[in-house]
Design a protein around this motif. Structure first.
Motif, PDB file in Angstrom:
ATOM      1  N   ALA A  53      67.555  69.573  31.822  1.00  0.00           N
ATOM      2  CA  ALA A  53      67.212  68.654  31.586  1.00  0.00           C
ATOM      3  C   ALA A  53      68.161  67.493  32.139  1.00  0.00           C
ATOM      4  O   ALA A  53      67.967  66.416  32.765  1.00  0.00           O
ATOM      5  CB  ALA A  53      66.213  68.285  30.379  1.00  0.00           C
ATOM      6  N   LEU A  54      69.472  68.106  31.800  1.00  0.00           N
ATOM      7  CA  LEU A  54      70.598  67.587  32.047  1.00  0.00           C
ATOM      8  C   LEU A  54      70.035  67.591  33.570  1.00  0.00           C
ATOM      9  O   LEU A  54      70.605  66.374  33.956  1.00  0.00           O
ATOM     10  CB  LEU A  54      71.599  68.052  31.024  1.00  0.00           C
ATOM     11  CG  LEU A  54      73.246  67.059  31.412  1.00  0.00           C
ATOM     12  CD1 LEU A  54      73.752  65.470  31.242  1.00  0.00           C
ATOM     13  CD2 LEU A  54      74.255  68.229  30.510  1.00  0.00           C
ATOM     14  N   ALA A  55      70.688  68.227  34.704  1.00  0.00           N
ATOM     15  CA  ALA A  55      71.143  68.535  35.334  1.00  0.00           C
ATOM     16  C   ALA A  55      69.493  68.167  36.388  1.00  0.00           C
ATOM     17  O   ALA A  55      70.158  67.745  36.850  1.00  0.00           O
ATOM     18  CB  ALA A  55      70.570  70.401  36.041  1.00  0.00           C
ATOM     19  N   ALA A  56      68.709  67.424  35.944  1.00  0.00           N
ATOM     20  CA  ALA A  56      67.033  66.940  36.492  1.00  0.00           C
ATOM     21  C   ALA A  56      68.026  65.645  36.113  1.00  0.00           C
ATOM     22  O   ALA A  56      67.242  64.944  37.729  1.00  0.00           O
ATOM     23  CB  ALA A  56      66.074  67.407  35.962  1.00  0.00           C
ATOM     24  N   LEU A  57      68.073  65.124  34.986  1.00  0.00           N
ATOM     25  CA  LEU A  57      68.799  64.017  35.286  1.00  0.00           C
ATOM     26  C   LEU A  57      69.817  63.363  36.195  1.00  0.00           C
ATOM     27  O   LEU A  57      69.596  62.344  37.363  1.00  0.00           O
ATOM     28  CB  LEU A  57      69.109  63.316  33.684  1.00  0.00           C
ATOM     29  CG  LEU A  57      67.883  63.179  33.141  1.00  0.00           C
ATOM     30  CD1 LEU A  57      68.461  63.684  31.713  1.00  0.00           C
ATOM     31  CD2 LEU A  57      66.716  62.184  33.070  1.00  0.00           C
ATOM     32  N   LYS A  58      70.716  64.630  36.360  1.00  0.00           N
ATOM     33  CA  LYS A  58      71.806  64.160  37.598  1.00  0.00           C
ATOM     34  C   LYS A  58      71.196  64.472  39.023  1.00  0.00           C
ATOM     35  O   LYS A  58      71.374  63.217  39.288  1.00  0.00           O
ATOM     36  CB  LYS A  58      72.679  65.401  37.256  1.00  0.00           C
ATOM     37  CG  LYS A  58      74.034  65.198  35.685  1.00  0.00           C
ATOM     38  CD  LYS A  58      74.793  65.725  35.351  1.00  0.00           C
ATOM     39  CE  LYS A  58      75.213  65.611  34.227  1.00  0.00           C
ATOM     40  NZ  LYS A  58      76.040  67.194  33.796  1.00  0.00           N
ATOM     41  N   VAL A  81      74.081  70.656  39.033  1.00  0.00           N
ATOM     42  CA  VAL A  81      73.139  71.401  38.996  1.00  0.00           C
ATOM     43  C   VAL A  81      74.545  72.927  38.398  1.00  0.00           C
ATOM     44  O   VAL A  81      73.981  72.963  36.768  1.00  0.00           O
ATOM     45  CB  VAL A  81      72.485  72.944  39.480  1.00  0.00           C
ATOM     46  CG1 VAL A  81      71.444  74.041  38.768  1.00  0.00           C
ATOM     47  CG2 VAL A  81      70.649  71.509  39.719  1.00  0.00           C
ATOM     48  N   GLN A  82      75.057  73.116  38.638  1.00  0.00           N
ATOM     49  CA  GLN A  82      75.943  74.316  38.707  1.00  0.00           C
ATOM     50  C   GLN A  82      77.379  73.608  36.840  1.00  0.00           C
ATOM     51  O   GLN A  82      77.246  74.765  36.321  1.00  0.00           O
ATOM     52  CB  GLN A  82      76.541  75.180  39.646  1.00  0.00           C
ATOM     53  CG  GLN A  82      76.105  75.588  40.821  1.00  0.00           C
ATOM     54  CD  GLN A  82      76.776  76.250  41.848  1.00  0.00           C
ATOM     55  OE1 GLN A  82      77.822  75.196  42.281  1.00  0.00           O
ATOM     56  NE2 GLN A  82      76.355  77.081  42.581  1.00  0.00           N
ATOM     57  N   ALA A  87      72.243  78.086  37.473  1.00  0.00           N
ATOM     58  CA  ALA A  87      72.427  78.426  38.783  1.00  0.00           C
ATOM     59  C   ALA A  87      71.097  77.832  39.482  1.00  0.00           C
ATOM     60  O   ALA A  87      70.344  77.796  38.828  1.00  0.00           O
ATOM     61  CB  ALA A  87      72.350  80.078  38.698  1.00  0.00           C
ATOM     62  N   PRO A  88      71.585  77.745  40.587  1.00  0.00           N
ATOM     63  CA  PRO A  88      70.445  77.127  41.382  1.00  0.00           C
ATOM     64  C   PRO A  88      69.357  77.971  41.479  1.00  0.00           C
ATOM     65  O   PRO A  88      68.219  77.040  41.148  1.00  0.00           O
ATOM     66  CB  PRO A  88      70.605  76.877  42.710  1.00  0.00           C
ATOM     67  CG  PRO A  88      72.395  76.536  42.896  1.00  0.00           C
ATOM     68  CD  PRO A  88      72.661  77.804  41.310  1.00  0.00           C
ATOM     69  N   GLN A  89      69.405  79.020  41.084  1.00  0.00           N
ATOM     70  CA  GLN A  89      67.945  79.637  40.972  1.00  0.00           C
ATOM     71  C   GLN A  89      67.298  79.643  39.576  1.00  0.00           C
ATOM     72  O   GLN A  89      66.482  79.543  40.023  1.00  0.00           O
ATOM     73  CB  GLN A  89      68.612  81.642  41.134  1.00  0.00           C
ATOM     74  CG  GLN A  89      69.067  81.651  42.692  1.00  0.00           C
ATOM     75  CD  GLN A  89      70.417  81.676  42.605  1.00  0.00           C
ATOM     76  OE1 GLN A  89      71.140  80.994  41.933  1.00  0.00           O
ATOM     77  NE2 GLN A  89      71.175  81.445  44.143  1.00  0.00           N
TER      78      GLN A  89
END
Length: 128
Positions: A53-58, A81-82, A87-89
């Protein structure tokens, strides 16, 4: 639901960047690895949902930045994401899984709302 669609759209943008980074051989006309191994909601921990969720918001914020070209955006989204500890995967696999899993979508929405609320609270207290 709007957030989930935005997250899915953002993840698809990152998918292109992640798959482009992984491509060392010519592309094969098969399903991407993230789609083949999409985990089920029960297999995804609360910690993974939180990081996603945090990565997606960024990623969503970067995707909306009109000052950058697409290549810059992809690079920054992969870095975001990293930086969130994924990991991106893993990010891509959760994004794919969320597209067909309403329970996972709800978990992601709750985690994203908590991150937004925390950011708003920090901003209102003078902590950027």
């Amino acid at each position: 639901m709007k957030t989930v669609f935005a997250l899915a759209a953002a993840s698809l943008t990152v998918s292109g960047a992640a798959f482009a980074q992984e491509a060392t051989a010519p592309a094969q006309p098969t399903t991407p690895p993230a789609a083949q191994a999409a985990p089920q909601s029960a297999d995804i921990s609360d910690e993974q949902v939180d990081r996603f969720a945090l990565a997606a918001l960024k990623v969503e914020q970067i995707a909306g930045d009109q000052a950058m070209d697409q290549q810059q955006k992809q690079s920054m989204m992969a870095a975001a994401v990293q930086e969130s500890g994924m990991a991106p995967q893993e990010f891509n696999a959760i994004a794919v899984a969320s597209q067909g899993d309403p329970e996972l979508q709800e978990r992601i929405q709750v985690a994203a709302a908590a991150h937004v609320q925390a950011a708003q609270n920090a901003a209102s207290q003078g902590n950027p």
